[in-house]
Write an enzyme that holds these catalytic residues in place. Structure first.
Site, PDB file in Angstrom:
ATOM      1  N   HIS A 220       0.866  -1.199   0.000  1.00  0.00           N
ATOM      2  CA  HIS A 220       0.000   0.000   0.000  1.00  0.00           C
ATOM      3  C   HIS A 220       0.896   1.240   0.000  1.00  0.00           C
ATOM      4  O   HIS A 220       1.728   1.373  -0.884  1.00  0.00           O
ATOM      5  CB  HIS A 220      -0.943  -0.099   1.209  1.00  0.00           C
ATOM      6  CG  HIS A 220      -2.055   0.899   1.267  1.00  0.00           C
ATOM      7  ND1 HIS A 220      -2.445   1.697   0.236  1.00  0.00           N
ATOM      8  CD2 HIS A 220      -2.898   1.186   2.306  1.00  0.00           C
ATOM      9  CE1 HIS A 220      -3.460   2.456   0.603  1.00  0.00           C
ATOM     10  NE2 HIS A 220      -3.756   2.182   1.864  1.00  0.00           N
ATOM     11  N   HIS A 259      -2.334  -2.342  -9.580  1.00  0.00           N
ATOM     12  CA  HIS A 259      -3.352  -1.720  -8.728  1.00  0.00           C
ATOM     13  C   HIS A 259      -4.591  -2.609  -8.739  1.00  0.00           C
ATOM     14  O   HIS A 259      -4.930  -3.195  -9.767  1.00  0.00           O
ATOM     15  CB  HIS A 259      -3.721  -0.333  -9.275  1.00  0.00           C
ATOM     16  CG  HIS A 259      -4.374   0.537  -8.254  1.00  0.00           C
ATOM     17  ND1 HIS A 259      -5.706   0.468  -7.960  1.00  0.00           N
ATOM     18  CD2 HIS A 259      -3.858   1.482  -7.437  1.00  0.00           C
ATOM     19  CE1 HIS A 259      -5.994   1.339  -7.022  1.00  0.00           C
ATOM     20  NE2 HIS A 259      -4.894   1.971  -6.677  1.00  0.00           N
ATOM     21  N   ASP A 313       2.463   5.568  -6.558  1.00  0.00           N
ATOM     22  CA  ASP A 313       3.737   5.524  -5.826  1.00  0.00           C
ATOM     23  C   ASP A 313       4.965   5.577  -6.721  1.00  0.00           C
ATOM     24  O   ASP A 313       6.054   5.890  -6.232  1.00  0.00           O
ATOM     25  CB  ASP A 313       3.778   4.254  -4.959  1.00  0.00           C
ATOM     26  CG  ASP A 313       2.763   4.333  -3.835  1.00  0.00           C
ATOM     27  OD1 ASP A 313       1.891   3.461  -3.752  1.00  0.00           O
ATOM     28  OD2 ASP A 313       2.819   5.327  -3.083  1.00  0.00           O
TER      29      ASP A 313
HETATM   30  C1  SDX Z   1      -1.521   2.186  -3.318  1.00  0.00           C
HETATM   31  O1  SDX Z   1      -6.211   0.703  -3.340  1.00  0.00           O
HETATM   32  C2  SDX Z   1      -5.743   1.882  -3.548  1.00  0.00           C
HETATM   33  O2  SDX Z   1      -6.404   2.767  -4.082  1.00  0.00           O
HETATM   34  C3  SDX Z   1      -4.324   2.100  -3.058  1.00  0.00           C
HETATM   35  C4  SDX Z   1      -3.706   3.432  -3.456  1.00  0.00           C
HETATM   36  C5  SDX Z   1      -4.359   4.604  -2.735  1.00  0.00           C
HETATM   37  O3  SDX Z   1      -4.346   5.720  -3.265  1.00  0.00           O
HETATM   38  O4  SDX Z   1      -4.765   4.388  -1.563  1.00  0.00           O
HETATM   39  O5  SDX Z   1      -3.861   3.621  -4.863  1.00  0.00           O
HETATM   40  C6  SDX Z   1      -2.217   3.482  -3.089  1.00  0.00           C
HETATM   41  O6  SDX Z   1      -1.435   1.395  -2.422  1.00  0.00           O
HETATM   42  C7  SDX Z   1      -1.023   1.856  -4.700  1.00  0.00           C
HETATM   43  C8  SDX Z   1      -0.405   0.446  -4.796  1.00  0.00           C
HETATM   44  C9  SDX Z   1       1.014   0.496  -4.202  1.00  0.00           C
HETATM   45  N1  SDX Z   1       1.549  -0.890  -4.121  1.00  0.00           N
HETATM   46  C10 SDX Z   1       2.560  -1.282  -4.931  1.00  0.00           C
HETATM   47  O7  SDX Z   1       3.030  -0.587  -5.832  1.00  0.00           O
HETATM   48  C11 SDX Z   1       3.088  -2.680  -4.625  1.00  0.00           C
HETATM   49  C12 SDX Z   1       3.232  -3.474  -5.917  1.00  0.00           C
HETATM   50  N2  SDX Z   1       1.868  -3.765  -6.423  1.00  0.00           N
HETATM   51  C13 SDX Z   1       1.315  -5.060  -6.187  1.00  0.00           C
HETATM   52  O8  SDX Z   1       1.654  -5.598  -4.926  1.00  0.00           O
HETATM   53  C14 SDX Z   1      -0.165  -5.149  -6.559  1.00  0.00           C
HETATM   54  O9  SDX Z   1      -0.278  -4.638  -7.829  1.00  0.00           O
HETATM   55  C15 SDX Z   1      -1.217  -4.526  -5.667  1.00  0.00           C
HETATM   56  C16 SDX Z   1      -1.081  -4.929  -4.254  1.00  0.00           C
HETATM   57  C17 SDX Z   1      -1.169  -3.038  -5.757  1.00  0.00           C
HETATM   58  C18 SDX Z   1      -2.573  -4.999  -6.188  1.00  0.00           C
HETATM   59  O10 SDX Z   1      -2.611  -6.340  -5.944  1.00  0.00           O
HETATM   60  P1  SDX Z   1      -3.808  -7.322  -6.399  1.00  0.00           P
HETATM   61  O11 SDX Z   1      -4.949  -6.545  -6.974  1.00  0.00           O
HETATM   62  O12 SDX Z   1      -4.077  -8.230  -5.254  1.00  0.00           O
HETATM   63  O13 SDX Z   1      -3.163  -8.077  -7.600  1.00  0.00           O
HETATM   64  P2  SDX Z   1      -2.370  -9.470  -7.480  1.00  0.00           P
HETATM   65  O14 SDX Z   1      -1.250  -9.352  -6.465  1.00  0.00           O
HETATM   66  O15 SDX Z   1      -3.367 -10.560  -7.321  1.00  0.00           O
HETATM   67  O16 SDX Z   1      -1.663  -9.584  -8.919  1.00  0.00           O
HETATM   68  C19 SDX Z   1      -2.407 -10.006 -10.076  1.00  0.00           C
HETATM   69  C20 SDX Z   1      -1.351 -10.448 -11.064  1.00  0.00           C
HETATM   70  C21 SDX Z   1      -0.367 -11.442 -10.453  1.00  0.00           C
HETATM   71  O17 SDX Z   1       0.174 -12.214 -11.517  1.00  0.00           O
HETATM   72  P3  SDX Z   1      -0.425 -13.727 -11.720  1.00  0.00           P
HETATM   73  O18 SDX Z   1      -0.113 -14.469 -10.428  1.00  0.00           O
HETATM   74  O19 SDX Z   1      -1.916 -13.547 -11.995  1.00  0.00           O
HETATM   75  O20 SDX Z   1       0.372 -14.232 -12.898  1.00  0.00           O
HETATM   76  O21 SDX Z   1      -0.547  -9.317 -11.473  1.00  0.00           O
HETATM   77  C22 SDX Z   1       0.789  -9.516 -11.012  1.00  0.00           C
HETATM   78  C23 SDX Z   1       0.752 -10.581  -9.932  1.00  0.00           C
HETATM   79  O22 SDX Z   1       2.010 -11.258  -9.885  1.00  0.00           O
HETATM   80  N3  SDX Z   1       1.238  -8.233 -10.437  1.00  0.00           N
HETATM   81  C24 SDX Z   1       2.489  -7.777 -10.535  1.00  0.00           C
HETATM   82  C25 SDX Z   1       2.483  -6.546  -9.865  1.00  0.00           C
HETATM   83  N4  SDX Z   1       1.254  -6.288  -9.394  1.00  0.00           N
HETATM   84  C26 SDX Z   1       0.487  -7.349  -9.752  1.00  0.00           C
HETATM   85  N5  SDX Z   1       3.609  -8.306 -11.102  1.00  0.00           N
HETATM   86  C27 SDX Z   1       4.738  -7.567 -10.984  1.00  0.00           C
HETATM   87  N6  SDX Z   1       4.792  -6.350 -10.367  1.00  0.00           N
HETATM   88  C28 SDX Z   1       3.695  -5.831  -9.797  1.00  0.00           C
HETATM   89  N7  SDX Z   1       3.772  -4.641  -9.174  1.00  0.00           N
END
Ligand code: SDX
Length: 376
Positions: A220, A259, A313
């Site tokens: 997050h 996201h 971010d």
């Molecule tokens: C914020 O919710 C909000 O609005 C939050 C926010 C706000 O203003 O409050 O916008 C602020 O928190 C932004 C997000 C910051 N976090 C990060 O940058 C951390 C990296 N991102 C990931 O951890 C992820 O994208 C999340 C946590 C943000 C979202 O996760 P989800 O929706 O649970 O997605 P997931 O982990 O199930 O991923 C789905 C697929 C997976 O691949 P498969 O297993 O299906 O093959 O997408 C891939 C993931 O591996 N994936 C990524 C990735 N994010 C998702 N692969 C590589 N890098 C990434 N960053």
């Protein structure tokens, strides 16, 4: 029994009039106003008024609101003593969580949750959070505290208290825009946390404390620090592609990308990218911006098809670095902006409240016999 929805993905848990997000189209509006309009024409103080009153202020209302905020920049004197007793090596996000909670100790009626009381408490927390952060950073550096200047807005005053000198208008405006962009974002994890706690009719300090704890998480708000760590790990622009592809191959998440709602470019990243590019040029950090831009190109080729794009971010890291913030102040800066949204949602939740209490799908055994201790 319905099957559990992991992470509550796609579950609509509340109605709101604060933020509208279209994840497919990459649209974000605060009270219906496109985020680009606010980032271009508004100020953080005006955006806070917008979120707390669900309308823009008149000129007189804005002037009165700004005066109220500035009158509350200084935290309670005894809380400042707490700051000076904090371990110098404490992590700033742990300090923020602790001191936001401590604000409740100096409030004679901390548990009042009628709307006027909530607004007053929210204003005090929003106004003094940057001061708390600046005071702690000066404390840990062994420097004298720089007291707030009521002639300055929230962003400019924070940089003044942090550095002991006024920032340039460009730096002050850049931080003001960052605070606007971070102010609210629907039912993100930390805002949902705030609403869940508020829904028990607990106090605003408990809700803001829980939300701060949530925001620290690397998935997050903590991601902006993670982006900077990654940028520092990559030795050159040319090394970016190899670094990113190796992490992807290991199924590592690239911080600042992806996201739960946006499956397109986060509109906040669009503005932060422009800000980062300009500030990197102004401060001789072009290499940092070029590295970020290269990472974005590599990720576009590798995972954009999966709906993984830069989020808020990714470019906030370069922006905060160029403004002169230390890496571990990035997420606390996110707190300073998001207190606006957390408070707005707490007020909205309590205006039409029902206790949050989801169900769980029990998948364990039944009718298990109790085995006496001597037989285990
Ligand atoms: C914020 O919710 C909000 O609005 C939050 C926010 C706000 O203003 O409050 O916008 C602020 O928190 C932004 C997000 C910051 N976090 C990060 O940058 C951390 C990296 N991102 C990931 O951890 C992820 O994208 C999340 C946590 C943000 C979202 O996760 P989800 O929706 O649970 O997605 P997931 O982990 O199930 O991923 C789905 C697929 C997976 O691949 P498969 O297993 O299906 O093959 O997408 C891939 C993931 O591996 N994936 C990524 C990735 N994010 C998702 N692969 C590589 N890098 C990434 N960053």
């Amino acid at each position: 029994m319905a099957l559990a929805v992991k992470g509550l993905e796609g579950v609509v848990a509340a109605e709101t009039r604060l933020s509208f997000i279209d994840g497919e189209a990459g649209i974000l509006e605060f009270v219906g106003i496109p985020i680009g309009e606010l980032a271009t024409h508004s100020t953080f103080e005006e955006t806070v008024f917008l979120l707390w009153n669900v309308r823009l202020p008149s000129k007189a209302e804005l002037s009165a609101f700004v005066s109220q905020v500035r009158a509350n920049y200084e935290p309670p004197a005894d809380l400042v003593k707490l700051i000076q007793a904090m371990p110098k090596d404490a992590q700033p996000m742990h300090v923020m969580r602790t001191l936001i909670s401590a604000l409740g100790l100096y409030d004679p009626q901390p548990n009042k949750i009628d709307s006027p009381a909530l607004r007053e408490k929210a204003l005090k927390a929003l106004a003094c959070a940057p001061t708390i952060l600046a005071y702690f950073d000066r404390h840990r550096r062994g420097l004298p505290m720089v007291h707030p200047d009521k002639n300055l807005g929230i962003a400019e005053n924070f940089l003044y208290m942090l550095n002991g000198q006024r920032p340039t208008p460009t730096m002050a405006r850049a931080l003001d825009v960052c605070l606007i962009l971070h102010a609210d974002h629907g039912l993100n994890n930390s805002t949902f946390t705030a609403r869940v706690i508020a829904s028990t009719q607990s106090d605003i300090y408990s809700a803001l404390t829980g939300a701060t704890g949530s925001l620290r998480g690397p998935l997050h708000g903590g991601a902006n620090e993670g982006v900077m760590v990654m940028l520092n790990e990559i030795p050159s622009v040319d090394a970016a592609e190899k670094h990113v592809l190796e992490k992807l191959a290991k199924k590592d998440k690239i911080m600042g990308f992806g996201h739960r709602i946006y499956k397109s470019y986060d509109p906040r990243a669009t503005h932060l990218k422009v800000l980062a590019k300009q500030l990197a040029k102004d401060t001789g950090n072009e290499g940092l911006y070029e590295k970020s831009h290269r990472i974005e190109q590599v990720m576009e080729n590798a995972v954009a098809a999966k709906g993984i794009y830069p989020n808020v971010d990714f470019y906030s890291a370069t922006t905060y670095h160029c403004i002169g913030l230390k890496l571990d102040l990035f997420t606390p800066m996110f707190v300073a902006g998001r207190i606006a949204g957390w408070s707005a949602h707490i007020i909205e939740q309590l205006a039409d409240n029902r206790l949050f209490r989801p169900d769980a799908d029990y998948v364990g055994p039944h009718g298990v016999e109790y085995t006496p201790l001597e037989k285990r």
